[in-house]
Each structure stands twice: as C-alpha cells, then as structure tokens.
Scaffold this motif. Structure first.
Motif, PDB file in Angstrom:
ATOM      1  N   UNK A 117       0.836  -1.208   0.000  1.00  0.00           N
ATOM      2  CA  UNK A 117       0.000   0.000   0.000  1.00  0.00           C
ATOM      3  C   UNK A 117       0.869   1.256   0.000  1.00  0.00           C
ATOM      4  N   UNK A 124       1.185   4.086  -2.907  1.00  0.00           N
ATOM      5  CA  UNK A 124       0.838   5.485  -2.640  1.00  0.00           C
ATOM      6  C   UNK A 124       2.023   6.401  -2.925  1.00  0.00           C
ATOM      7  N   UNK A 159      -0.080  10.669   5.202  1.00  0.00           N
ATOM      8  CA  UNK A 159      -1.078   9.897   4.474  1.00  0.00           C
ATOM      9  C   UNK A 159      -1.698   8.904   5.454  1.00  0.00           C
ATOM     10  N   UNK A 160      -3.029   8.889   5.589  1.00  0.00           N
ATOM     11  CA  UNK A 160      -3.631   7.896   6.475  1.00  0.00           C
ATOM     12  C   UNK A 160      -3.577   6.511   5.828  1.00  0.00           C
ATOM     13  N   UNK A 161      -3.770   5.511   6.645  1.00  0.00           N
ATOM     14  CA  UNK A 161      -3.788   4.137   6.147  1.00  0.00           C
ATOM     15  C   UNK A 161      -4.643   3.295   7.062  1.00  0.00           C
ATOM     16  N   UNK A 162      -4.681   1.998   6.812  1.00  0.00           N
ATOM     17  CA  UNK A 162      -5.501   1.151   7.683  1.00  0.00           C
ATOM     18  C   UNK A 162      -4.980   1.212   9.120  1.00  0.00           C
ATOM     19  N   UNK A 163      -5.883   1.307  10.085  1.00  0.00           N
ATOM     20  CA  UNK A 163      -5.433   1.355  11.487  1.00  0.00           C
ATOM     21  C   UNK A 163      -4.895  -0.002  11.902  1.00  0.00           C
ATOM     22  N   UNK A 164      -5.119  -1.011  11.088  1.00  0.00           N
ATOM     23  CA  UNK A 164      -4.613  -2.351  11.364  1.00  0.00           C
ATOM     24  C   UNK A 164      -3.181  -2.531  10.874  1.00  0.00           C
ATOM     25  N   UNK A 183       0.762  -1.670  11.052  1.00  0.00           N
ATOM     26  CA  UNK A 183       1.813  -1.068  11.890  1.00  0.00           C
ATOM     27  C   UNK A 183       2.468   0.095  11.160  1.00  0.00           C
ATOM     28  N   UNK A 196       0.847   3.461  11.725  1.00  0.00           N
ATOM     29  CA  UNK A 196       0.734   3.973  13.104  1.00  0.00           C
ATOM     30  C   UNK A 196       1.418   5.330  13.253  1.00  0.00           C
ATOM     31  N   UNK A 245      -0.644   8.118  11.709  1.00  0.00           N
ATOM     32  CA  UNK A 245      -1.812   8.468  12.517  1.00  0.00           C
ATOM     33  C   UNK A 245      -1.394   9.226  13.775  1.00  0.00           C
ATOM     34  N   UNK A 246      -0.225   8.868  14.297  1.00  0.00           N
ATOM     35  CA  UNK A 246       0.296   9.598  15.454  1.00  0.00           C
ATOM     36  C   UNK A 246       0.555  11.066  15.080  1.00  0.00           C
ATOM     37  N   UNK A 289      -3.970  15.785   7.082  1.00  0.00           N
ATOM     38  CA  UNK A 289      -4.322  14.519   6.446  1.00  0.00           C
ATOM     39  C   UNK A 289      -4.373  14.747   4.932  1.00  0.00           C
ATOM     40  N   UNK A 325      -4.620  13.016   1.101  1.00  0.00           N
ATOM     41  CA  UNK A 325      -5.035  11.781   0.426  1.00  0.00           C
ATOM     42  C   UNK A 325      -4.819  11.813  -1.088  1.00  0.00           C
TER      43      UNK A 325
END
Lengths: 395, 395
Positions: free
Chosen positions: B151, B155, B279-284, B286, B289, B292-293, B302, B304
C-alpha cells in the motif's frame, strides 16, 4: 419499567396521538407542543384552529405572508391523521409486543435530546431490557457505510467490543455494514447497545437483521420516534440520524463514501457540539473518502483505537488512551543472537524458553537472557504459555 | 554549471577541507565559520588555537566550565582530520566523477537551508543534471518506512508521479521502501527529483539502488554534505534528515512505524515551520501507526491525493485541490432502468452505448437517455472507447 401514573396516562395518550399526526422532526408541531402542551395541541388540531399569535409568529419566523396557507395545509394533514389515530390501541399493542412509549419528563427520558430544540421528538418507542436514559449516559455513536468493506466491518466490530468492554454503550442505526458490525461487536461485551430505527420498533428493517434486533432487545434496546407499523423512508433515515448524534457523547464515523448518511449524522453531531471522530483507512478505498474528508475539512479527530475514542468522549484525565509505542531499542541494534531469539518467538499463542532456544539455535541460558532483554525492550510479552510477540511491535 | 572564479576556488578548497575536518551537523564548526569565515577557520585549526572570546562564548552557552576540555578535544580531532585531508584532490576527483561542491553564496546554493542556523551544512556535494536551488523552489519531501507495505509503495509512487506531473520536485532519502518508490514515481513525470544521501555521493547505498541513483542523476541530483567516500552511519542518517526537511516546502510522511526515521524528518519539518502532512492508512497496519500519530498529536494535515499536498505547500489560492465529490444524485433514487444501465457500464476501458444497451437489457434509445443522465449525475464519463464509470464514484 416505569409504569405511568394516571396523569401520565393522559399525557402518554396525547403524545402517542400527536406522533401519529405529525411527521417525525416536525418543528412546527414541536413549537406548538412546547408552547401549549400536548393535550391542548390535540384539542386545537381536532377543532382545526391554531392560536392567532402562534400563526403570526410562525409567519414572522418565515418572513413570508404566504406561509399562512402552508400552515393551514399542515393543520389539515395533522387533523386527518389525528382523526384516524388510535393512540390507546398503539399503547396497548406496544405494551403487548414489549415496547413502551417514553416521553419527555419520564424517568427514562434521555435529557440530552433536549439539545435538539424544537425538533426534539415528541416521544420515543423503546423496546428492550435496557433503561434508555441510563444506557446513553456513557455512549458513543458508531456510524458508517452500509456497503462497508471487510476492513470497515472488522474495525467496527473491534471498536464495538472494545467500547462495550469498557462499559460504553454503542448507539447506531441497525443497518447493514458498519451499523450491524458495531452492534454485534457491542453485544460481545457486557454493555447495552441501542439501535435507533427509522421505522416502527415493530418493523424489522432490514429484515435480515431479525435475530440481531432480538439480541439487541435482550442486551439493550431498539428505539424509534416512529409509531408502530411505520415503514422507513429516505426522509425518515435522515431525520433519525439527529437522534443517533444527540443520544451519544460523540460520533465515530468508521467508513463512509463521500456521499453518505454517516456524514449527515456527523453534521448533526458537530452542530450539537458533540465530539466528532473518524477512523482513517486506505486512501485507495472509496469507503474511507468520507472519513478523510471529515479529518481534513471538519476537524474530526483521527481515532485508531477504542481507547482513543474513550479518551475523546470520556471525562478529561479519567480516560487517557495509552500512546502507541514501539520497542525502546530498535531492531537494528540487537545483536545476532538476540535477533534469532526474537525471530523464534511466536506472534500468537506462546512458546516456552526451551522450545524458543531450540528454534533459535542457541542454548537455554542464552535464550533466557535474550528473552529478558527483549521483554524489557518491549518486543515480547509473557503469557500463560510462555512468551509471544507483543501486539503493536514493529516487525 | 556554475564554474567558480579564482576567489571562489580558495573558498571551495577551504570548505572542502572543513567538511573533512568536522562531522556533519557540527554546530560548533558552524558558528566558527559563520564568525570568522572558512579560510581563517582552517588556519586556526592548523595552528590548534581557537579565539579566546569564542571559547568563552561557547562555555557560557553551555553553562559548564568543563566544556573547555571538550572544545579542546574537538579542536584536536578537527586538526588531525584536517592534516589528513586533501581538499584539492576531493574537488578534482568529484569533478572527474561529475559531482560539484556547492557552497553558501554560490548561485546554486538553496538559501532555504539558511533556516538551519548553525547546523547549516558547510557545503553540499551535488551530482546530477538538475540545478539544486531551482529544483527545490517547488519541492516536497516524501519520506517513510524502508519496510513499507505494498500500500505504502503504491501510494508513494502515485504521489511521486502526480507531484512530478504538476512540476513539483520530490526530495527524499534514496532508501528502500517509500523513498525509492517516491523517486521512481517522480522519474515517471517531467520534474527533477533530489536524493539526499547520508554518505558520499560516490557511495552507492543501498547498493541495489545503483540504477535508481543513475536515473536520478540524469533527471535530478544526488546530494550529500558528506565528502566523497564517506559511508553512512546511524548518526549521519538522522543528521541528513534535517536537510530533506529544510530543502522542501513541506514534508509528507507516507508510511511510518511508531519508531521511524521518517518521524525524525517530520520533527525537523515542524521545527523549521515547514508544512507537515501524513497519508492515512488502515489502522490495522503497523506501518501507518506513525502517520496516525502525526495526525493525532502533531497536527499534521491529512493528505489523500497529490492535489491536496500541492494545495498545502502551494501558493494560497493558486493550487486548490478539487474537493472529492460523489455523484449529485444518490443511487437509491435512480429508476430501475437507469440502475441496470449503470450496472452495465465498465469501470475500466470503456463500452459503447449499443453494447451497454444489450448488457442492460434495454433498447438503444433508453440506454442513450440513461447514459446522458448518469453522466450529468457524475456516475460515468465519456472516454475514447465509449463510457466508463467515473473514478471516485461510490458503488
């Protein structure tokens, strides 16, 4: 749960009648009842005459003298529906089915709905074991796309469980996708969950959620401002969304396309001054576009774990989320032996030092010493079965 | 590109010598050169004596009289390295290899590095066809994990292409993972891309990026403050990161674990008052992380799409990103015929009205009318091969 006294009975009947007469969210009805009370409002509608000063104020509010005709049409519609209404039958049928009508002033009334002003519902039909007011004191709304992705469903269920385990009530809309996953997750924990429907609580929509709604009634409540038997329409969904936002301390959007009912709920939450949060997702997913839009344009808080949501809606200082942390010592700086021991530690279950030593090709003493160091550095954790990789450690 | 005059020659030689004497990012050396010039500094170090008032100020700055001994040790280290240095050979060898030493005051010097204060590099070795100063006027730093996910790599490449096509230069670190993907994406567009290394520009690290660096030299530049032949160390990577942040108008973190060099670059960008985006990504994942921090704790924006990054770093009003929009008419409100036509429109390639009519089971006239409506509502778009679903339409 709260058997009404005889005085309450009359108020309940009047409210049940008015809920048949007016469409959900009818602010003119809301103002009428607020000013004159429900019994007098019923009487006015039957007689077909609204107080002159009320009509004048409504016209002034609209700034359009033509509004008088619209008001009159509205009154005729109310009257026709009121004449056809059978509120005593509604209450009786509800009672037999197990549903109760909760109205403002009752012990179970969630007073946070008063923030809706004149669009506050006239009453709420509640079907379920949970006390609505008490359940919603610590509650979070979780909303999102019906056509959720596997990622969204997974996240909604995980948040549902996590919040329920921390004794937070999930309020959602009972729909397919995110709503359903959030309710199901919540049911796996101990807390009640509240489904706010856009149809009568006796109407099962979507019908495939029959068993889900039954489970919610046992461990929560199914709630609606629509009288029994009323079917959902597009308008009722949108108007319903204000209740989801108003019942809870904050709204979390898990997945939403750019045009989505979830964003409508988010708007209600923001307008009511409630917390607004969104779960990020892959920028390549249409279903996360709406969430990213909330983060970019609506100042929504980026939330990646139930603990972070609780930190947002909880009491300040009471509910701080742990900051996600990696190991203190970066992997590159580990020596070769320690790294081979780390590679031998399983990510699930757990393994004892002896089997880790064999897998890593080191002796037991070395393995024990490396395991101690790795635990101190945050890479692994002790579990009943021995050692395993710590959740959230970077590989 | 900018042939030095004879006066510049002496300055170049002195700078090349001092770059051998001091470690990268040595602020004491930085202050010395700022105060006395490079030629005088070289002389002082050879003589082994620092000006008394300089030493006093350094001790006062540290607030520790013991600091005198540390300063003296630093001076001895500089002296030993200076005696071993051969700056003329460095310049000659660089020239033969195709690299040039760019120093403050030169036409190619990127003056935005002056924001680094006393940690401003003494000079930069530049190897490539691009003019460093001009290339970095409209530049974005893209950084992230070496162990990026598919991913993240996707991106980074998409942003690299998108920004390059809009004539924005990508500045990155030439590493595996996000850096490499960002450079490769940028090379697919017309703009130059700048790789800032933590080793000499003649050292190929990682060695598998040999061809990538060659391509970057052709369509951009490989840049370093390390003299030729110097190998990368952990410290040099961290010190290098300030250059990536300082060269560009803003830094975009694409993927980062919670402990990550990319977050170090983000900190430099924030401290320099440059734009910071993630860039955000799945919270699942690592690898998201850290992003998101940054969104939660460091007020990163944010982002995209490349357009959103350009909106952030571009001139206000000049570079507004289009707001992602769904169709104007929600799918539920389409009639059955229109919906079946919509279902018959392919998402890739394209199809003509006749084949769509057959697939949808409607006649051609109906298909044409539905296609017109769907295009107006934003669901589909005309392409050379006929019609296809519009990118970004919710399914």
């Amino acid at each position: 749960m709260h058997p009404p006294s005889h005085g309450d009975d009359r108020e309940l009947l009047a409210r049940a009648a008015l809920m048949r007469a007016a469409d959900v969210g009818d602010v003119i009805m809301g103002r009428l009842v607020r000013l004159y009370g429900s019994a007098a409002t019923v009487e006015m509608i039957f007689r077909g005459i609204l107080p002159e000063d009320f009509v004048e104020k409504e016209i002034a509010r609209r700034g359009d003298p033509e509004h008088a005709a619209a008001l009159d049409r509205r009154l005729r519609a109310w009257q026709a529906r009121l004449q056809a209404a059978a509120p005593a039958t509604d209450l009786e049928a509800g009672h037999e089915a197990g549903a109760r009508l909760v109205i403002p002033g009752a012990a179970e009334w969630p007073t946070q709905l008063d923030a809706l002003g004149h669009s506050r519902p006239l009453g709420l039909w509640v079907h379920g074991s949970a006390d609505l007011r008490y359940s919603c004191l610590r509650s979070v709304a979780m909303v999102g796309a019906r056509s959720a992705t596997a990622y969204g469903v997974h996240v909604a269920a995980e948040f549902g469980i996590g919040l329920s385990e921390a004794n937070w009530t999930i309020v959602s809309g009972g729909a397919y996708g995110i709503d359903g996953a959030a309710h199901r997750g919540a049911l796996a924990g101990p807390a009640p969950t509240i489904a706010v429907l856009a149809c009568g609580t006796d109407v099962c929509y979507p019908s495939a959620h029959h068993d889900l709604f039954a489970a919610i009634r046992r461990q929560g409540a199914v709630v609606s401002e629509c009288p029994p038997g009323v079917h959902p329409t597009r308008a009722r969904f949108l108007i319903r969304n204000r209740l989801i936002a108003a019942l809870s301390r904050g709204t979390l959007v898990v997945e939403a396309a750019v045009r989505s009912g979830a964003l409508n709920t988010a708007t209600h939450a923001a307008n009511l001054g409630r917390h607004l949060a969104a779960v990020p997702g892959p920028i390549t997913s249409e279903m996360s576009l709406g969430c990213h839009k909330l983060l970019r344009e609506r100042n929504a808080v980026c939330v990646t774990s139930p603990a972070e949501m609780i930190e947002l809606v909880g009491m300040i200082g009471d509910d701080l989320a742990p900051t996600p942390r990696g190991p203190v010592v970066p992997r590159d700086t580990l020596n070769d032996e320690t790294r081979s021991v780390l590679d031998a530690v399983p990510s699930r279950g757990g393994a004892g030092p002896a089997s880790i030593a064999v897998a890593a090709g080191v002796d037991l003493k070395t393995a024990l010493s490396c395991l101690g160091g790795l635990a101190a550095a945050g890479y692994i954790e002790r579990v009943p079965k021995g050692w395993r990789l710590r959740r959230g450690h970077p590989n």
